[in-house]
Each structure stands twice: as structure tokens, then as C-alpha cells.
Write an enzyme that holds these catalytic residues in place. Structure first.
Site, PDB file in Angstrom:
ATOM      1  N   ARG A 138      24.027  -7.486 -29.487  1.00 42.28           N
ATOM      2  CA  ARG A 138      24.958  -8.023 -28.491  1.00 42.28           C
ATOM      3  C   ARG A 138      25.833  -6.926 -27.883  1.00 42.28           C
ATOM      4  O   ARG A 138      26.549  -7.179 -26.913  1.00 42.28           O
ATOM      5  CB  ARG A 138      25.829  -9.120 -29.137  1.00 42.28           C
ATOM      6  N   ASP A 146      31.662   4.145 -32.509  1.00 38.16           N
ATOM      7  CA  ASP A 146      30.214   4.124 -32.769  1.00 38.16           C
ATOM      8  C   ASP A 146      29.548   5.405 -32.276  1.00 38.16           C
ATOM      9  O   ASP A 146      28.618   5.925 -32.905  1.00 38.16           O
ATOM     10  CB  ASP A 146      29.567   2.946 -32.039  1.00 38.16           C
ATOM     11  N   GLN A 193      39.851   2.472 -29.994  1.00 35.95           N
ATOM     12  CA  GLN A 193      39.239   2.384 -31.313  1.00 35.95           C
ATOM     13  C   GLN A 193      39.650   3.639 -32.074  1.00 35.95           C
ATOM     14  O   GLN A 193      40.360   4.490 -31.522  1.00 35.95           O
ATOM     15  CB  GLN A 193      37.714   2.256 -31.207  1.00 35.95           C
ATOM     16  N   ARG A 262      41.204 -12.682 -27.665  1.00 40.30           N
ATOM     17  CA  ARG A 262      40.209 -11.736 -27.162  1.00 40.30           C
ATOM     18  C   ARG A 262      39.233 -12.493 -26.259  1.00 40.30           C
ATOM     19  O   ARG A 262      38.732 -13.545 -26.636  1.00 40.30           O
ATOM     20  CB  ARG A 262      39.436 -11.098 -28.321  1.00 40.30           C
ATOM     21  N   GLU A 264      36.192 -11.837 -25.409  1.00 40.00           N
ATOM     22  CA  GLU A 264      34.826 -11.888 -25.929  1.00 40.00           C
ATOM     23  C   GLU A 264      34.713 -12.763 -27.178  1.00 40.00           C
ATOM     24  O   GLU A 264      33.601 -13.004 -27.674  1.00 40.00           O
ATOM     25  CB  GLU A 264      34.318 -10.476 -26.221  1.00 40.00           C
ATOM     26  N   ASP A 296      36.765  -5.088 -37.906  1.00 39.58           N
ATOM     27  CA  ASP A 296      37.040  -6.457 -37.500  1.00 39.58           C
ATOM     28  C   ASP A 296      35.929  -7.379 -38.042  1.00 39.58           C
ATOM     29  O   ASP A 296      34.868  -7.421 -37.450  1.00 39.58           O
ATOM     30  CB  ASP A 296      37.190  -6.589 -35.985  1.00 39.58           C
ATOM     31  N   GLU A 481      23.082  -3.403 -38.406  1.00 37.86           N
ATOM     32  CA  GLU A 481      24.482  -2.988 -38.264  1.00 37.86           C
ATOM     33  C   GLU A 481      25.159  -2.699 -39.600  1.00 37.86           C
ATOM     34  O   GLU A 481      25.949  -1.770 -39.729  1.00 37.86           O
ATOM     35  CB  GLU A 481      25.243  -4.090 -37.527  1.00 37.86           C
TER      36      GLU A 481
END
Length: 536
Positions: A138, A146, A193, A262, A264, A296, A481
Site C-alpha cells: 500500500r 525507509d 519521520q 490522519r 490516510e 506506528d 514488511e
């Protein structure tokens, strides 16, 4: 010199970038946005915010207001009529049973690479001037922290041109927005981040990809973003990402400039806030700040380990964030000294030493033999042990004795069959908790321990991590992930979305570790051929 008066190809690319929509989807579509997200028109809240409008947004909103109260109005049909889904062209990628894990990762980089094309008009995507690699699943945009772990693998795979192009994308974002957003989406602009741009610059210098000094202006601008308001604080006060403690020291926290759900994860946040019994804007801010942390979510941020609604991220001074800012201060000092700006170099050295002293005072626990996050509102350390305690070793902030104590604590409390545990807590159903393990934390732990001579423990974490990655690759033909750090290749769970495939930072860290341990059995893994890495 071209017709626009630009002689530098990089400047030409920057000039060609189309402007981003200044508004987020929630700002643009107002009550339409709320209805779409609250009625779950799409299974994933992120789907709608990534859609592109087929008409000017103001016309879409006007059409919605004119039609929404008419008998038989179909919200889903309206959305389908007025928006196009963000669709990734099919890659037709199929795991090759004749390829080992290294070759599989090398074949994945082109699948995860995005090249700037005509920008969808008024979509949430922030245009970038250069190619970049996305995590996968996604996550179809460039993400900040990342990217550093992705770069480790790109270097091993001979994709050094992508390292430079991604670095220039981050420099562009800092120059354009004053910081690196969580990802290149408008709805991420209110937060960042973990600040790893300094780590990227050091990697480029180590690999002679470019001169570290070329990025000094952006390093200083990013530092200013994280330290905004610090000079005006009195003891006990806070402003955005800075907190001045009772002794006058300044340490940092995660933050978000918005206190709304948020976009998203809109419905998820609304439901979480309803369960809290607190002012909802406080919960929204803490959820957003937790997203800035990259963790998160985790028991690390919770007042009650069983309830996400007890989240209090902005009350916590994190070990890893302050370690990364120490590294940024040291790098700015070193680059300034190298180029003759001794006053700037001395200023940043003082800042770094002041941070080190504050970390020792507030974040080091002699009794635990570990670095712990500090709750500045309650004026006490957080009791929970997490893998973040290895960040001071990674950035070379710890003393040799502190590093030895941390290594002993890791052996006793965080070493799992599949590598380095994220936390000791497994009761709250959050993804950044036991039993899950994450590639970036393995890398930070391994490199941190190596820097202090704890090479045997570092190698053991690497061996265990490669086994669990290899085992699932053999069974399911993919990298993911996060991983359950137990035998039998379970799929990791927890959190607010399903397990994602791809996966950028797992590819990067695994590719690097395979190269460093060529005799590890994971080098012999083949997709769909279980048996080599099945014993942990």
C-alpha cells in the site's frame, strides 16, 4: 545554458517539477471527504486520499453538495464517477525458483522504482524530480526513513545511481518544504519521520557517491526544523518538537502540526479517539506524532498497554530520536570544520555534547542497564525496554561501559529466535511489539553493537534474522514488511492494515547482511523450495 537560463541538469529537472496541490484531500473535499472515509467506501482509508480527481476539486465538491441529499444518492457511484484510483501498472513479476535471495532482491528493485512522469492534477502526490524506490504494498510513494535502509541494499545491488537520485529528492523536499515529509503526499506534510538524512549523507561519502558537503545547507535546514522554538523555551515548556527540561536541557520529541485524524487512517483514528475519554484533539495529535516516529504503533507510546487510545507520544522524549539528532549535530560540526567554518563547527559540537549530557541524565538507566525513553510530563523514565535503546550505540553516543551494559541487557531480554525483539510487550496487538521484528531495528542493533566490539552478539542477531527471512522466502516466495521472530515462518500481524509485501527496507537490510555473511544458509535459499532455512 538552456533557454531558461539554467546550466545545471539538476536545476533543469527541479525547474521542470510541476507544482503540488497546496491542500490535502481533507482540506479539498471537506464534508465529502468525511463521508467517504466514515462510510468506508474503500476498505483501506489510504485509497481515497491517493485518488486523483477527474474534475477540478471545487466542481466535484459543488456537485456533491447539489446531489448528496437527492433520493437514491449513491456515494460510492459518485466517487467512482469523479475520482480515478491510483493504480500501479502491473509488473508481471514472478519469483524465479532458480534465483537465490540476493538475485530475487536485485530483480525487485526495478519493480519498486518509480520514475517521474506527468503528475496527476491536484492529486495528493508531491512531485519529485528524480527516480525513487517505494517500500511496496500500500506504500506507493517515497518514505523518509525507509529510504535509508533501502539504500543499503541498492548499494549492494549496484544501483548507486538511485542512491544519488533519491538523495537529491530529499534535498529538494527540504529546500521546498523546510523538512522531509513522512512521505511525498500532501497529507504527510505536517510531520516528518526519524531524521536519517545525515545517515544518508554519510553513506554517500563512504561510497564516494558525492561530497557530503554538497548537502550541508539541507542538513542545517533540517536541523532548524527539528529545533524550531527551542531558544525561547523556559524550563518545563515545550514547543513543537522541543522540550526544555527542569535543568535547562533541551531534548526532542515527535510531533505533528495538525490535531485532526490522519487522513490516510481517518476512520481508525476517529474510533480510537472515541474510546479514549480524553479531548479528541489530544489523541489525534499523539496518533500523528506516533506516525512521525515510524513506530506506528507500539506499547512504547501507550499509557495503558492494552489501549491504543491511551497513546501519549508527545509526552515522551525518545532515545532513538535524540540519538539521531546527536548524529546530525556531529555531522554538521565535522563538515563545517572541514570547510573552514570553525565558529559553526564549535557551535554544533557544543550542541552535541549538551545533548549527550542530557541523554545520560534523563535517558540512561543504571538500574536497567539500558537507555529508556523519558516521560517529561510525569518526570520519570518509561519502564518499558525497547530496541530503541541500541540507537545510542549506533550513533556512537554511548560510553564503552554503557554499551557493554546494553549488550548484556539485549542478551537477557530482547534476543529472540529470529533476531532482535522490538519490545517485551505482546498484549496490545500493535505491530511494533513482540513477537514482531523489523529490518531497520535489526540493522541499528547490529551496527551499534559492532561499533563497540560486541561482534559476537551482532553476528548472532544477523544470523537469526537471515534465517527467519529465508524461511518465509522459501515458503511464500516473497519478502515482507515485518516478521514474527519465531520458527515456522508465521505471518506477522497487529496494527491497522494487513501485512505488506515488497518490501523495501527488508530487501535493503537483508541484501546487505547476505553480502557480509556469504556462508549463511540463507544464501542458498530458493523460492518455493523449503528446507534450507527452516531450523531456527
Amino acid at each position: 545554458m538552456n533557454g531558461n537560463g539554467l546550466s545545471d541538469p539538476f536545476e533543469q529537472r527541479i525547474a521542470a517539477v510541476s507544482p503540488a496541490d497546496p491542500l490535502t484531500p481533507a482540506d479539498r473535499y471537506q464534508e465529502l471527504f468525511v463521508e467517504v472515509q466514515m462510510n468506508r467506501v474503500f476498505a483501506d482509508s489510504k485509497t481515497f486520499v491517493d485518488c486523483a480527481p477527474r474534475l477540478h476539486p471545487e466542481r466535484i465538491l459543488a456537485a456533491y453538495r447539489a446531489r448528496c441529499r437527492q433520493p437514491g444518492f449513491d456515494l460510492t457511484a459518485f466517487v467512482t464517477e469523479h475520482f480515478s484510483l491510483f493504480v500501479i501498472p502491473p509488473s508481471h513479476f514472478v519469483a524465479d525458483p532458480n534465483c537465490g535471495l540476493e538475485q530475487h532482491i536485485d530483480r525487485l528493485w526495478p519493480v519498486l522504482t518509480r520514475r517521474p512522469i506527468e503528475h496527476p492534477g491536484r492529486s495528493s502526490l508531491l512531485p519529485l524530480p528524480h527516480d525513487y524506490v517505494v517500500p511496496g504494498g500500500r506504500f506507493v510513494e517515497q518514505y523518509y526513513w525507509d529510504a535509508y535502509f533501502i539504500m543499503l541494499g541498492l548499494d549492494q545491488s549496484g544501483q548507486r545511481h538511485l542512491l544519488r537520485s533519491m538523495a537529491d529528492n530529499f534535498a529538494y523536499l527540504i529546500d521546498t518544504y523546510g523538512h522531509v515529509p513522512n512521505g511525498n503526499r500532501t497529507y504527510y506534510l505536517s510531520r516528518s519521520q526519524p531524521p536519517v538524512f545525515a545517515l544518508m549523507v554519510e553513506l554517500f561519502e563512504e561510497k564516494t557517491i558525492c561530497r557530503a558537503h554538497d548537502y550541508l545547507p539541507q542538513l542545517r535546514k533540517e536541523y532548524a526544523f527539528w529545533m524550531d522554538g527551542a531558544d525561547c523555551l523556559r524550563p518545563g515548556d515545550s514547543h513543537r518538537r522541543c522540550v526544555r527540561l527542569a535543568g535547562g536541557e533541551v531534548l526532542n520529541r515527535y510531533w505533528d502540526d495538525r490535531d485532526t485524524p490522519r487522513e490516510e487512517s481517518y476512520l481508525e483514528d476517529v474510533l480510537t479517539a472515541r474510546d479514549s475519554g480524553r479531548p479528541v484533539h489530544e489523541v489525534y495529535r499523539d496518533l500523528r506524532a506516533g506516525a512521525e516516529s515510524g513506530w506506528d504503533y507500539s506499547s512504547r507510546w501507550l499509557g495503558d498497554h492494552r489501549r491504543l487510545s491511551s497513546i501519549r507520544t508527545t509526552a515522551i522524549l525518545p532515545v532513538d530520536l535524540n540519538g539521531l539528532l546527536y548524529r546530525l549535530e556531529r555531522l554538521i560540526a565535522r563538515l563545517s570544520e572541514r570547510h573552514g567554518d570553525t565558529a559553526c563547527a564549535e557551535d554544533y559540537r557544543r550542541r552535541a555534547e549538551a545533548r549527550r549530557a542530557a541523554v545520560d541524565r534523563y535517558l540512561w538507566s543504571e538500574s536497567a542497564g539500558a537507555y529508556l525513553d523519558y516521560d517529561w510530563q510525569l518526570e520519570r523514565p518509561r519502564p518499558d525496554l525497547t530496541a530503541a535503546m541500541l540507537a545510542p550505540l549506533f550513533v556512537h553516543l554511548a560510553s564503552p561501559e554503557q554499551a557493554r551494559r546494553v549488550a548484556d541487557t539485549v542478551r537477557r531480554r530482547l534476543l529472540a529466535p529470529g533476531g532482535l525483539s522490538t519490545t517485551e510487550i505482546d498484549v496490545c496487538g500493535q505491530q511494533w511489539d513482540r513477537p514482531n521484528g523489523w529490518a531497520p531495528l535489526q540493522w541499528i542493533g547490529i551496527r551499534g553493537l559492532e561499533r563497540y566490539g560486541e561482534v559476537e552478539l551482532a553476528a548472532e542477531i544477523a544470523r537469526r534474522w537471515l534465517r527467519v527471512v529465508g524461511e518465509l522466502f522459501e515458503r511464500d516466495n516473497k519478502l515482507v514488511e515485518k516478521y514474527v521472530l519465531r520458527p515456522n515462518a508465521e505471518h506477522a500481524g497487529g496494527g491497522e492494515y494487513p501485512l505488506q509485501d515488497g518490501f523495501g527496507w527488508t530487501n535493503g537490510v537483508t541484501r546487505k547482511l547476505l553480502q557480509e555473511d556469504p556462508l549463511h544458509e540463507a544464501n542458498r535459499c530458493r523460492s518455493g523450495q523449503p528446507g534450507v532455512c527452516c531450523v531456527i
